[in-house]
Scaffold this active site. Structure first.
Site, PDB file in Angstrom:
ATOM      1  N   CYS A 156     -21.680 -11.327  -3.140  1.00 36.57           N
ATOM      2  CA  CYS A 156     -22.123 -11.640  -1.976  1.00 36.57           C
ATOM      3  C   CYS A 156     -21.433 -11.095  -0.490  1.00 36.57           C
ATOM      4  O   CYS A 156     -19.875 -10.878  -0.759  1.00 36.57           O
ATOM      5  CB  CYS A 156     -21.278 -13.309  -2.465  1.00 36.57           C
ATOM      6  N   CYS A 170     -17.988 -13.182   1.268  1.00 33.07           N
ATOM      7  CA  CYS A 170     -17.435 -14.006   1.033  1.00 33.07           C
ATOM      8  C   CYS A 170     -17.519 -14.129  -0.986  1.00 33.07           C
ATOM      9  O   CYS A 170     -17.014 -12.679  -1.463  1.00 33.07           O
ATOM     10  CB  CYS A 170     -17.280 -15.933   1.126  1.00 33.07           C
ATOM     11  N   SER A 171     -17.548 -14.807  -2.048  1.00 31.41           N
ATOM     12  CA  SER A 171     -18.404 -14.932  -2.860  1.00 31.41           C
ATOM     13  C   SER A 171     -19.590 -15.754  -3.885  1.00 31.41           C
ATOM     14  O   SER A 171     -18.453 -16.379  -4.950  1.00 31.41           O
ATOM     15  CB  SER A 171     -16.439 -15.667  -3.320  1.00 31.41           C
ATOM     16  N   CYS A 172     -19.980 -16.418  -2.687  1.00 35.54           N
ATOM     17  CA  CYS A 172     -20.640 -17.245  -3.449  1.00 35.54           C
ATOM     18  C   CYS A 172     -21.635 -16.196  -5.076  1.00 35.54           C
ATOM     19  O   CYS A 172     -22.274 -15.242  -5.083  1.00 35.54           O
ATOM     20  CB  CYS A 172     -22.338 -17.284  -2.504  1.00 35.54           C
TER      21      CYS A 172
END
Lengths: 98, 200
Positions: B100, B103-105
């Protein structure tokens, strides 16, 4: 710093960012702290209750100044974002945080 | 680099926020504890069991590739309020890697909390630019004729990898196969390694 390529449009938009080209990835996954797990659970509850959306949270994190974006821990950024969204929605007031 | 602790002022801010929300009747400590416990029930073991089943059951494999969310719910994953789960099928000559960049999906319902390295700025920046060197940092060295396809997880769609079943696992039970699968293999930074056969 490579001058030939333009910088990414926003600080959080890291895909391909040249400044990390030589940064090794730390493969460790240290356990989350109590603070981390509480922030994570609080965010999930607030989302479930319709008081924050993923997009609001994301925009608030992406709006952090670069120093904060790079300097805060992952869940510190989440907490800042939650506070910003709840303040903007009027769910809490500044007096709550004094 | 050890994970930095949250600053004392962040901890204080969290407690003031929780107290304010509790005073307004919006969120209670009991709800936070219950949500935390529910979140901690999700782990890469769910994704691992899905992959192992797909390796031995062609009908489930077809479902997993067609509708990852429904396949996950059959394994007890709580998909309510979650974006759809897409499953990337590795094939001979094709390897998938998930990142991702923004961000951090992460498909949390089937993999649990995203690992620190997945959220790191270096992984997000480099996975799309230099995936083979990123893979090599995990000891995953792919032959040049294997194509690497990097897929960006987003707020609207989450991805996991269905790796190739390793040679040397013929006749293994589903649970043995699942033991080969970790968060790292489900993201694609490692390949499942058969290792010594487990006692049946």
């Amino acid at each position: 710093m490579a001058q030939s390529e333009p910088p990414p449009p926003y600080h959080h938009d890291l895909g391909g960012a040249a400044r990390f080209r030589c940064t090794p990835i730390e493969p460790d996954d240290p356990p989350l702290s109590d603070f981390d797990r509480r922030v994570d659970a609080l965010r999930a509850l607030l989302r479930q209750k319709g008081l924050i959306t993923t997009d609001e949270q994301r925009l608030a994190i992406e709006s952090l100044p670069p120093e904060a974006y790079d300097g805060l821990t992952y869940y510190e950024k989440w907490l800042r974002a939650i506070v910003a969204v709840l303040l903007a929605r009027g769910v809490i007031g500044w007096e709550d945080l004094a | 680099m050890p994970k930095p602790d949250p600053r004392p002022e962040s901890i204080a801010l969290l407690e003031r926020l929780v107290a304010a929300l509790a005073a307004r009747g919006i969120v209670s400590e009991e709800e936070i504890a219950a949500k935390r416990a529910a979140t901690e029930r999700a782990s890469p073991q769910i994704g691992a069991r899905m992959v192992a089943r797909a390796w031995i059951d062609p009908a489930f494999r077809a479902l997993l590739l067609a509708d990852g969310s429904r396949a996950a719910s059959l394994f007890g994953a709580d998909m309510r309020g979650q974006p759809p789960l897409g499953v990337l099928e590795d094939r001979p000559g094709l390897h998938h890697l998930v990142v991702c960049t923004l961000c951090s999906c992460y498909p949390r319902a089937v993999l649990g909390y995203p690992p620190a390295w997945y959220k790191s700025q270096a992984y997000r920046a480099r996975a799309v630019r230099d995936p083979r060197r990123v893979l090599a940092e995990w000891g995953t060295v792919l032959p040049p004729d294997v194509q690497v396809r990097v897929v960006d997880s987003t707020a609207e769609y989450r991805w996991m990898v269905l790796p190739l079943r390793p040679a040397g696992t013929e006749g293994w039970e589903e649970a043995q196969l699942a033991s080969l699968i970790t968060a790292e293999t489900l993201v694609g930074v490692r390949l499942p390694q058969p290792g010594p056969a487990l006692p049946a």
